[in-house]
Scaffold this active site. Structure first.
Site, short mmCIF file in Angstrom:
data_model
loop_
_atom_site.label_atom_id
_atom_site.label_comp_id
_atom_site.label_asym_id
_atom_site.label_seq_id
_atom_site.Cartn_x
_atom_site.Cartn_y
_atom_site.Cartn_z
N GLY A 67 -9.38 -14.82 11.09
CA GLY A 67 -9.30 -13.83 11.93
C GLY A 67 -9.99 -12.58 11.58
O GLY A 67 -9.77 -11.31 12.14
N GLY A 68 -11.32 -12.69 11.09
CA GLY A 68 -11.85 -11.48 10.60
C GLY A 68 -12.69 -10.67 11.71
O GLY A 68 -13.36 -9.59 11.48
N ALA A 69 -12.71 -11.43 13.01
CA ALA A 69 -13.24 -10.42 13.89
C ALA A 69 -12.44 -9.81 14.86
O ALA A 69 -12.70 -9.20 15.87
CB ALA A 69 -14.20 -11.43 14.82
N GLY A 123 -8.43 -7.63 11.07
CA GLY A 123 -9.44 -8.61 10.14
C GLY A 123 -10.78 -7.75 10.22
O GLY A 123 -11.29 -8.03 9.19
N VAL A 177 -8.06 -22.18 12.66
CA VAL A 177 -7.44 -22.50 11.59
C VAL A 177 -6.73 -23.68 11.52
O VAL A 177 -5.83 -24.38 10.47
CB VAL A 177 -6.48 -21.13 10.93
CG1 VAL A 177 -7.29 -20.23 10.43
CG2 VAL A 177 -5.53 -20.97 12.04
N TYR A 220 8.29 -14.93 16.89
CA TYR A 220 7.33 -14.49 16.23
C TYR A 220 7.76 -14.25 14.80
O TYR A 220 7.21 -14.36 13.83
CB TYR A 220 6.62 -13.09 16.90
CG TYR A 220 5.59 -12.48 16.10
CD1 TYR A 220 4.43 -12.91 15.60
CD2 TYR A 220 5.86 -11.12 15.59
CE1 TYR A 220 3.58 -12.24 14.79
CE2 TYR A 220 5.18 -10.37 14.54
CZ TYR A 220 4.00 -11.17 14.57
OH TYR A 220 2.97 -10.35 13.45
N ARG A 272 10.45 3.62 13.39
CA ARG A 272 9.46 2.70 12.81
C ARG A 272 8.36 3.53 11.84
O ARG A 272 8.44 4.45 11.96
CB ARG A 272 8.42 2.31 14.00
CG ARG A 272 9.22 1.38 15.23
CD ARG A 272 9.49 0.06 14.69
NE ARG A 272 10.16 -0.58 15.78
CZ ARG A 272 11.39 -0.82 16.22
NH1 ARG A 272 12.42 -0.08 15.55
NH2 ARG A 272 11.83 -1.43 17.08
#
Length: 333
Positions: free
Chosen positions: A7-9, A13, A40, A163, A231
């Site tokens: 997820g580096g883009a 990430g 992945v 999630y 939050r």
């Protein structure tokens, strides 16, 4: 270190990649945004990507609340199957260091105290209460008003949507990998991350992105419930630095260590919307009373363990971060 960033883009990430480069490391970006084959869930592709890698920073995930259980299979596939494929390939390749993008959603509701019964864990809020505008959870023993407190990493997990369930399963998979291989695993339980390059107008974007996108269109941010839900909004560059600290720290073999990763400055959603609108120049937020059934009321956690053990501390304060974010570039999807 040569570090594979899944997820580096993406939003977080890409900032992790920048922090790694600035820290003298060699990031290797693995992301379907740049290469459709870099999924992945693809064992062969993951195995190739791990060649010569010293550590993995696992940011790839399907994020957001989820639409009931209709998209449960997609969440499980992307988050849990993807993590299973990754750790299996790491075991085969002999890569023994993993930093996981965890989430505070694994706690469900935050920590609450009753004046009579002490620390209690309220159950999920009912539709009847939410429809009536009764947003605060009550003491499950006596019905009294509760005081929200900070959650520590040792609090029991209580995921309350699809999630959240997949994020907890990711931690279990990483822990099983660490035990089975002697590797070291860290889960950084992110709070509400915001900042430049946040995705705009997607079903899975965070509340900060929804508000920022509305302001860009000249529309008022729409604040759900009464706006008083608490939050912890943490800047993406601080989150990236937490990943760098986790990768560089001496880590215990054979276990997963979880760290809450937040600014340490709880704010209400309404406060965030007002700060963002003020910095952007309006329009003013509108409190709607609407709700999402899978949302929790208050979730703010104690990040002192991360500060004490890894020497990390956030650098971007709430006011300055909101001023920057009000004009920051957003990304598509």
């Amino acid at each position: 270190m040569r570090v594979l960033v899944t997820g580096g883009a993406g939003f977080i990430g890409s900032h992790v990649v920048e922090a790694l480069r600035a820290g003298g490391h060699e990031p290797v970006v693995y992301d379907v945004r740049e290469d459709p084959g870099a999924d992945v869930r693809n064992p062969a592709a993951v195995a190739r990507a791990l060649t010569g890698v010293d550590a993995v920073c696992h940011q790839a995930a399907m994020v957001g609340l989820g639409n009931g259980v209709a998209d449960a299979a997609e969440y499980v596939s992307r988050n849990d199957l993807g993590t299973a494929v990754l750790v299996a390939a790491m075991a085969e390749a002999g890569v023994r260091r993993l930093v996981l993008a965890g989430s505070m959603v694994v706690y469900g509701e935050g920590r609450y105290a009753c004046p009579r019964h002490g620390v209690v864990r309220p159950g999920p809020r009912s539709v009847a209460d939410l429809d009536a505008g009764r947003f605060e959870p009550a003491c499950p023993c006596c019905g009294a008003e509760l005081t929200p407190e900070l959650v520590g990493e040792d609090a029991p997990a209580d995921p309350r949507n699809v999630y959240a369930a997949t994020k907890l399963a990711q931690e279990h998979l990483a822990a099983a990998w660490a035990r089975g291989t002697g590797g070291s695993a860290v889960s950084l339980r992110y709070h509400n991350v915001y900042g430049p390059r946040m995705p705009r107008d997607t079903p899975y974007a965070g509340v900060a992105s929804f508000f920022r996108s509305a302001l860009a269109r000249g529309q008022a941010p729409r604040v759900f419930e009464d706006g008083r839900q608490r939050r912890d909004f943490v800047h993406v560059r601080d989150v990236a630095e937490a990943n760098l600290a986790a990768l560089e720290a001496e880590a215990a073999p054979g276990v997963l260590t979880a760290y809450n990763t937040g600014s340490g400055e709880p704010h209400t959603v309404g406060e965030m919307a007002r700060a963002l609108a003020d910095a952007h120049g309006g329009p003013e937020p509108v409190v709607t009373g609407e709700y999402r059934l899978g949302d929790v009321r208050h979730i703010t956690a104690d990040s002192s363990r991360l500060r004490a053990e890894l020497g990390w501390k956030p650098q971007v304060g709430f006011a300055a971060g909101m001023r920057e974010f009000a004009r920051a570039e957003l990304r598509e999807g």
